[in-house]
Design a protein around this motif. Structure first.
Motif, PDB file in Angstrom:
ATOM      1  N   MET A   1       0.846  -1.166   0.000  1.00 54.42           N
ATOM      2  CA  MET A   1       0.000   0.000   0.000  1.00 54.42           C
ATOM      3  C   MET A   1       0.889   1.226   0.000  1.00 54.42           C
ATOM      4  SD  MET A   1      -3.030   1.101   2.516  1.00 54.42           S
ATOM      5  CE  MET A   1      -3.925  -0.219   1.802  1.00 54.42           C
ATOM      6  N   SER A   2       0.728   2.086  -0.945  1.00 59.31           N
ATOM      7  CA  SER A   2       1.537   3.292  -1.010  1.00 59.31           C
ATOM      8  C   SER A   2       0.817   4.437  -0.325  1.00 59.31           C
ATOM      9  CB  SER A   2       1.819   3.660  -2.468  1.00 59.31           C
ATOM     10  OG  SER A   2       0.650   4.185  -3.069  1.00 59.31           O
ATOM     11  N   THR A   3       1.507   5.555  -0.226  1.00 57.37           N
ATOM     12  CA  THR A   3       0.928   6.715   0.443  1.00 57.37           C
ATOM     13  C   THR A   3      -0.273   7.261  -0.321  1.00 57.37           C
ATOM     14  OG1 THR A   3       2.553   8.097  -0.673  1.00 57.37           O
ATOM     15  CG2 THR A   3       3.055   7.415   1.585  1.00 57.37           C
ATOM     16  N   VAL A  46      12.535  -7.175  10.664  1.00 55.48           N
ATOM     17  CA  VAL A  46      13.067  -5.813  10.755  1.00 55.48           C
ATOM     18  C   VAL A  46      12.642  -4.965   9.560  1.00 55.48           C
ATOM     19  CG1 VAL A  46      15.320  -6.162   9.636  1.00 55.48           C
ATOM     20  CG2 VAL A  46      15.087  -4.522  11.538  1.00 55.48           C
ATOM     21  N   ARG A  47      12.301  -5.598   8.462  1.00 55.73           N
ATOM     22  CA  ARG A  47      11.880  -4.839   7.283  1.00 55.73           C
ATOM     23  C   ARG A  47      10.522  -4.174   7.467  1.00 55.73           C
ATOM     24  NH1 ARG A  47      12.482  -8.787   2.328  1.00 55.73           N
ATOM     25  NH2 ARG A  47      10.960  -9.896   3.576  1.00 55.73           N
ATOM     26  N   TRP A  48       9.688  -4.731   8.382  1.00 49.46           N
ATOM     27  CA  TRP A  48       8.331  -4.187   8.478  1.00 49.46           C
ATOM     28  C   TRP A  48       7.856  -3.863   9.894  1.00 49.46           C
ATOM     29  CZ3 TRP A  48       4.452  -7.140  10.839  1.00 49.46           C
ATOM     30  CH2 TRP A  48       4.734  -8.492  11.025  1.00 49.46           C
ATOM     31  N   ILE A  49       8.517  -4.371  10.933  1.00 49.10           N
ATOM     32  CA  ILE A  49       8.023  -4.074  12.285  1.00 49.10           C
ATOM     33  C   ILE A  49       9.125  -3.914  13.321  1.00 49.10           C
ATOM     34  CG2 ILE A  49       7.615  -6.489  12.940  1.00 49.10           C
ATOM     35  CD1 ILE A  49       5.038  -5.446  14.398  1.00 49.10           C
ATOM     36  N   GLY A  50      10.091  -4.803  13.364  1.00 47.49           N
ATOM     37  CA  GLY A  50      11.130  -4.739  14.390  1.00 47.49           C
ATOM     38  C   GLY A  50      12.023  -5.953  14.335  1.00 47.49           C
ATOM     39  N   HIS A  51      12.790  -6.159  15.395  1.00 45.74           N
ATOM     40  CA  HIS A  51      13.689  -7.310  15.414  1.00 45.74           C
ATOM     41  C   HIS A  51      13.750  -7.891  16.820  1.00 45.74           C
ATOM     42  CE1 HIS A  51      17.027  -5.153  17.427  1.00 45.74           C
ATOM     43  NE2 HIS A  51      16.491  -4.112  16.822  1.00 45.74           N
ATOM     44  N   TRP A  52      14.229  -9.130  16.891  1.00 41.58           N
ATOM     45  CA  TRP A  52      14.342  -9.806  18.178  1.00 41.58           C
ATOM     46  C   TRP A  52      15.742 -10.385  18.337  1.00 41.58           C
ATOM     47  CZ3 TRP A  52      15.562 -14.946  18.030  1.00 41.58           C
ATOM     48  CH2 TRP A  52      15.234 -15.662  16.883  1.00 41.58           C
ATOM     49  N   TYR A 139       0.723  -2.325  10.321  1.00 40.38           N
ATOM     50  CA  TYR A 139       1.873  -3.223  10.323  1.00 40.38           C
ATOM     51  C   TYR A 139       1.733  -4.353   9.311  1.00 40.38           C
ATOM     52  CZ  TYR A 139       3.845  -0.924  14.341  1.00 40.38           C
ATOM     53  OH  TYR A 139       4.403   0.009  15.163  1.00 40.38           O
ATOM     54  N   LEU A 140       0.545  -4.925   9.212  1.00 41.43           N
ATOM     55  CA  LEU A 140       0.362  -6.021   8.262  1.00 41.43           C
ATOM     56  C   LEU A 140       0.446  -5.531   6.819  1.00 41.43           C
ATOM     57  CD1 LEU A 140      -2.345  -8.027  10.196  1.00 41.43           C
ATOM     58  CD2 LEU A 140       0.065  -8.659   9.867  1.00 41.43           C
ATOM     59  N   ASP A 141       0.010  -4.312   6.552  1.00 43.44           N
ATOM     60  CA  ASP A 141       0.195  -3.743   5.219  1.00 43.44           C
ATOM     61  C   ASP A 141       1.676  -3.490   4.949  1.00 43.44           C
ATOM     62  OD1 ASP A 141      -2.499  -3.933   4.669  1.00 43.44           O
ATOM     63  OD2 ASP A 141      -2.907  -1.790   4.933  1.00 43.44           O
ATOM     64  N   ARG A 142       2.439  -3.118   5.983  1.00 41.91           N
ATOM     65  CA  ARG A 142       3.892  -2.981   5.831  1.00 41.91           C
ATOM     66  C   ARG A 142       4.519  -4.348   5.520  1.00 41.91           C
ATOM     67  NH1 ARG A 142       7.057   1.226   7.598  1.00 41.91           N
ATOM     68  NH2 ARG A 142       8.572  -0.278   8.426  1.00 41.91           N
ATOM     69  N   MET A 143       4.007  -5.393   6.155  1.00 42.83           N
ATOM     70  CA  MET A 143       4.509  -6.742   5.880  1.00 42.83           C
ATOM     71  C   MET A 143       4.257  -7.117   4.424  1.00 42.83           C
ATOM     72  SD  MET A 143       3.395 -10.337   7.612  1.00 42.83           S
ATOM     73  CE  MET A 143       4.274 -11.856   7.259  1.00 42.83           C
ATOM     74  N   VAL A 144       3.040  -6.865   3.958  1.00 42.39           N
ATOM     75  CA  VAL A 144       2.709  -7.156   2.558  1.00 42.39           C
ATOM     76  C   VAL A 144       3.645  -6.376   1.635  1.00 42.39           C
ATOM     77  CG1 VAL A 144       0.948  -6.880   0.765  1.00 42.39           C
ATOM     78  CG2 VAL A 144       0.313  -7.809   3.000  1.00 42.39           C
ATOM     79  N   ALA A 145       3.865  -5.109   1.935  1.00 42.67           N
ATOM     80  CA  ALA A 145       4.774  -4.307   1.109  1.00 42.67           C
ATOM     81  C   ALA A 145       6.168  -4.929   1.088  1.00 42.67           C
ATOM     82  CB  ALA A 145       4.825  -2.867   1.625  1.00 42.67           C
ATOM     83  N   ALA A 146       6.688  -5.268   2.253  1.00 42.56           N
ATOM     84  CA  ALA A 146       8.035  -5.845   2.334  1.00 42.56           C
ATOM     85  C   ALA A 146       8.129  -7.155   1.563  1.00 42.56           C
ATOM     86  CB  ALA A 146       8.424  -6.067   3.795  1.00 42.56           C
ATOM     87  N   GLU A 147       7.096  -7.967   1.643  1.00 45.11           N
ATOM     88  CA  GLU A 147       7.134  -9.282   1.021  1.00 45.11           C
ATOM     89  C   GLU A 147       6.812  -9.262  -0.470  1.00 45.11           C
ATOM     90  OE1 GLU A 147       8.461 -11.967   2.517  1.00 45.11           O
ATOM     91  OE2 GLU A 147       8.907 -10.412   3.990  1.00 45.11           O
ATOM     92  N   THR A 148       6.314  -8.155  -0.974  1.00 44.92           N
ATOM     93  CA  THR A 148       6.021  -8.055  -2.411  1.00 44.92           C
ATOM     94  C   THR A 148       7.021  -7.154  -3.124  1.00 44.92           C
ATOM     95  OG1 THR A 148       4.427  -6.269  -2.024  1.00 44.92           O
ATOM     96  CG2 THR A 148       3.553  -8.533  -2.128  1.00 44.92           C
ATOM     97  N   GLY A 149       8.064  -6.740  -2.417  1.00 45.30           N
ATOM     98  CA  GLY A 149       9.104  -5.928  -3.036  1.00 45.30           C
ATOM     99  C   GLY A 149       8.840  -4.440  -3.034  1.00 45.30           C
ATOM    100  N   THR A 154       6.620   3.539   2.501  1.00 46.12           N
ATOM    101  CA  THR A 154       5.558   4.309   1.846  1.00 46.12           C
ATOM    102  C   THR A 154       4.206   4.105   2.516  1.00 46.12           C
ATOM    103  OG1 THR A 154       5.040   2.585   0.228  1.00 46.12           O
ATOM    104  CG2 THR A 154       6.746   4.209  -0.387  1.00 46.12           C
ATOM    105  N   VAL A 155       4.124   3.160   3.447  1.00 42.39           N
ATOM    106  CA  VAL A 155       2.881   2.924   4.193  1.00 42.39           C
ATOM    107  C   VAL A 155       2.879   3.913   5.356  1.00 42.39           C
ATOM    108  CG1 VAL A 155       1.490   1.230   5.444  1.00 42.39           C
ATOM    109  CG2 VAL A 155       2.919   0.490   3.519  1.00 42.39           C
ATOM    110  N   ASP A 156       1.928   4.828   5.334  1.00 42.44           N
ATOM    111  CA  ASP A 156       1.900   5.961   6.257  1.00 42.44           C
ATOM    112  C   ASP A 156       0.897   5.726   7.394  1.00 42.44           C
ATOM    113  OD1 ASP A 156       1.962   8.454   7.490  1.00 42.44           O
ATOM    114  OD2 ASP A 156       1.037   9.517   5.812  1.00 42.44           O
ATOM    115  N   PHE A 157       1.400   5.635   8.619  1.00 41.99           N
ATOM    116  CA  PHE A 157       0.534   5.390   9.773  1.00 41.99           C
ATOM    117  C   PHE A 157      -0.561   6.440   9.903  1.00 41.99           C
ATOM    118  CE2 PHE A 157      -0.554   5.732  14.319  1.00 41.99           C
ATOM    119  CZ  PHE A 157      -1.082   4.459  14.491  1.00 41.99           C
TER     120      PHE A 157
END
Length: 173
Positions: A1-3, A46-52, A139-149, A154-157
Protein backbone atom coordinates in the motif's frame (compact mmCIF):
# COMPACT_ATOMS: atom_id res chain seq x y z
CA UNK A 1 0.00 0.00 0.00
CA UNK A 2 1.54 3.29 -1.01
CA UNK A 3 0.93 6.71 0.44
CA UNK A 4 -1.60 7.38 -2.34
CA UNK A 5 -3.79 4.39 -1.41
CA UNK A 6 -6.54 4.74 1.15
CA UNK A 7 -6.21 2.03 3.77
CA UNK A 8 -9.23 0.10 4.89
CA UNK A 9 -10.05 -1.55 8.18
CA UNK A 10 -9.71 -5.30 7.72
CA UNK A 11 -9.91 -6.57 11.29
CA UNK A 12 -13.00 -8.18 12.72
CA UNK A 13 -14.11 -9.08 16.23
CA UNK A 14 -14.04 -12.76 17.10
CA UNK A 15 -14.60 -14.55 20.38
CA UNK A 16 -12.04 -17.27 21.07
CA UNK A 17 -12.64 -19.32 24.20
CA UNK A 18 -14.75 -16.47 25.61
CA UNK A 19 -12.06 -13.85 24.97
CA UNK A 20 -12.43 -10.94 22.53
CA UNK A 21 -9.88 -10.80 19.70
CA UNK A 22 -9.37 -8.65 16.64
CA UNK A 23 -8.58 -10.94 13.72
CA UNK A 24 -6.85 -9.90 10.49
CA UNK A 25 -5.99 -11.82 7.33
CA UNK A 26 -3.44 -11.25 4.60
CA UNK A 27 -2.65 -13.50 1.65
CA UNK A 28 0.69 -14.04 -0.01
CA UNK A 29 1.57 -15.76 -3.28
CA UNK A 30 4.32 -17.63 -1.50
CA UNK A 31 4.89 -20.98 0.15
CA UNK A 32 3.99 -21.29 3.82
CA UNK A 33 7.66 -21.62 4.83
CA UNK A 34 8.44 -18.25 3.27
CA UNK A 35 5.56 -16.47 5.02
CA UNK A 36 6.54 -18.18 8.30
CA UNK A 37 10.05 -16.78 7.87
CA UNK A 38 8.67 -13.29 7.19
CA UNK A 39 6.67 -13.45 10.43
CA UNK A 40 9.31 -15.05 12.66
CA UNK A 41 12.88 -14.45 11.47
CA UNK A 42 14.49 -11.34 12.92
CA UNK A 43 16.20 -10.31 9.68
CA UNK A 44 12.84 -10.46 7.86
CA UNK A 45 10.79 -8.85 10.65
CA UNK A 46 13.07 -5.81 10.75
CA UNK A 47 11.88 -4.84 7.28
CA UNK A 48 8.33 -4.19 8.48
CA UNK A 49 8.02 -4.07 12.29
CA UNK A 50 11.13 -4.74 14.39
CA UNK A 51 13.69 -7.31 15.41
CA UNK A 52 14.34 -9.81 18.18
CA UNK A 53 17.34 -11.35 19.90
CA UNK A 54 17.78 -14.35 22.16
CA UNK A 55 17.03 -18.04 22.07
CA UNK A 56 13.38 -18.80 21.20
CA UNK A 57 13.76 -22.33 22.58
CA UNK A 58 14.11 -20.73 26.04
CA UNK A 59 10.46 -19.63 25.80
CA UNK A 60 11.12 -15.92 25.36
CA UNK A 61 13.03 -13.39 23.29
CA UNK A 62 13.80 -9.68 23.53
CA UNK A 63 11.96 -7.62 20.92
CA UNK A 64 12.37 -4.06 19.67
CA UNK A 65 9.52 -2.54 17.66
CA UNK A 66 11.70 -0.32 15.48
CA UNK A 67 9.24 0.56 12.68
CA UNK A 68 8.45 3.82 14.50
CA UNK A 69 11.79 4.63 16.09
CA UNK A 70 15.28 3.18 16.01
CA UNK A 71 15.54 3.59 19.80
CA UNK A 72 12.41 1.56 20.62
CA UNK A 73 12.39 0.08 24.13
CA UNK A 74 13.10 -3.60 24.64
CA UNK A 75 10.12 -5.85 25.32
CA UNK A 76 10.09 -9.45 26.46
CA UNK A 77 7.99 -11.66 24.22
CA UNK A 78 6.96 -15.01 25.70
CA UNK A 79 6.47 -17.85 23.22
CA UNK A 80 3.64 -20.10 24.35
CA UNK A 81 3.15 -22.17 21.18
CA UNK A 82 5.49 -22.61 18.25
CA UNK A 83 4.27 -25.16 15.75
CA UNK A 84 6.32 -24.19 12.69
CA UNK A 85 5.25 -23.32 10.09
CA UNK A 86 1.55 -23.25 11.03
CA UNK A 87 1.04 -21.60 14.43
CA UNK A 88 2.70 -19.17 16.80
CA UNK A 89 1.17 -17.87 20.05
CA UNK A 90 2.99 -15.14 21.97
CA UNK A 91 2.35 -12.71 24.78
CA UNK A 92 3.93 -9.69 26.43
CA UNK A 93 3.13 -7.02 28.98
CA UNK A 94 0.99 -4.21 27.59
CA UNK A 95 2.91 -0.94 27.36
CA UNK A 96 0.24 0.92 29.35
CA UNK A 97 -0.03 -1.61 32.20
CA UNK A 98 2.73 -4.15 32.81
CA UNK A 99 0.37 -6.27 34.95
CA UNK A 100 -1.82 -7.00 31.92
CA UNK A 101 -0.58 -9.14 29.05
CA UNK A 102 -1.26 -8.92 25.35
CA UNK A 103 -1.70 -12.18 23.49
CA UNK A 104 -1.09 -12.63 19.77
CA UNK A 105 -1.84 -15.63 17.59
CA UNK A 106 -0.47 -16.24 14.10
CA UNK A 107 -1.90 -19.06 12.01
CA UNK A 108 -0.75 -19.92 8.49
CA UNK A 109 -2.36 -22.14 5.86
CA UNK A 110 -1.24 -22.78 2.28
CA UNK A 111 -3.41 -23.78 -0.66
CA UNK A 112 -2.10 -23.99 -4.23
CA UNK A 113 0.94 -21.79 -3.51
CA UNK A 114 -1.06 -19.08 -1.73
CA UNK A 115 -0.51 -18.69 2.00
CA UNK A 116 -3.07 -17.04 4.24
CA UNK A 117 -1.76 -15.44 7.41
CA UNK A 118 -4.40 -15.02 10.12
CA UNK A 119 -3.24 -12.70 12.88
CA UNK A 120 -5.25 -12.24 16.08
CA UNK A 121 -4.70 -10.01 19.10
CA UNK A 122 -6.62 -10.22 22.31
CA UNK A 123 -8.44 -6.96 23.07
CA UNK A 124 -10.44 -6.31 26.19
CA UNK A 125 -12.66 -3.47 25.07
CA UNK A 126 -13.56 -1.00 22.35
CA UNK A 127 -11.13 1.64 23.67
CA UNK A 128 -8.17 -0.70 23.28
CA UNK A 129 -9.44 -1.87 19.89
CA UNK A 130 -9.47 1.75 18.63
CA UNK A 131 -5.66 1.84 18.74
CA UNK A 132 -4.77 -1.81 18.23
CA UNK A 133 -6.92 -2.25 15.11
CA UNK A 134 -5.49 0.57 13.00
CA UNK A 135 -2.02 -0.36 14.25
CA UNK A 136 -2.23 -3.94 13.01
CA UNK A 137 -3.76 -2.93 9.68
CA UNK A 138 -0.74 -0.63 9.32
CA UNK A 139 1.87 -3.22 10.32
CA UNK A 140 0.36 -6.02 8.26
CA UNK A 141 0.19 -3.74 5.22
CA UNK A 142 3.89 -2.98 5.83
CA UNK A 143 4.51 -6.74 5.88
CA UNK A 144 2.71 -7.16 2.56
CA UNK A 145 4.77 -4.31 1.11
CA UNK A 146 8.03 -5.84 2.33
CA UNK A 147 7.13 -9.28 1.02
CA UNK A 148 6.02 -8.06 -2.41
CA UNK A 149 9.10 -5.93 -3.04
CA UNK A 150 7.47 -2.59 -2.30
CA UNK A 151 8.89 -0.05 0.15
CA UNK A 152 7.25 -0.44 3.59
CA UNK A 153 8.26 3.17 4.26
CA UNK A 154 5.56 4.31 1.85
CA UNK A 155 2.88 2.92 4.19
CA UNK A 156 1.90 5.96 6.26
CA UNK A 157 0.53 5.39 9.77
CA UNK A 158 -1.27 8.75 9.66
CA UNK A 159 -3.57 7.30 6.99
CA UNK A 160 -4.64 4.54 9.43
CA UNK A 161 -4.96 6.39 12.70
CA UNK A 162 -7.34 7.95 13.62
CA UNK A 163 -9.18 7.27 10.33
CA UNK A 164 -9.91 3.61 11.15
CA UNK A 165 -10.71 3.97 14.86
CA UNK A 166 -14.48 4.13 14.42
CA UNK A 167 -14.56 0.77 12.64
CA UNK A 168 -12.71 -0.88 15.53
CA UNK A 169 -14.76 0.89 18.20
CA UNK A 170 -17.89 -0.48 16.50
CA UNK A 171 -16.41 -4.00 16.18
CA UNK A 172 -16.27 -4.32 19.97
CA UNK A 173 -19.25 -2.14 20.88
Amino acid sequence: MSTTDTPRATGRHQERDGVAYLVFERTFRAPIADVWAAATESDRLVRWIGHWAGDPSSGSVSFWMTAEAADAPEETIYIDVCDAPQRLVMRSARPDDSAVEWTWQIDLAETDGVTTLTFAQEVGDATLAEGVGPGWDYYLDRMVAAETGADPGTVDFDAYYPALTEHYRNELA
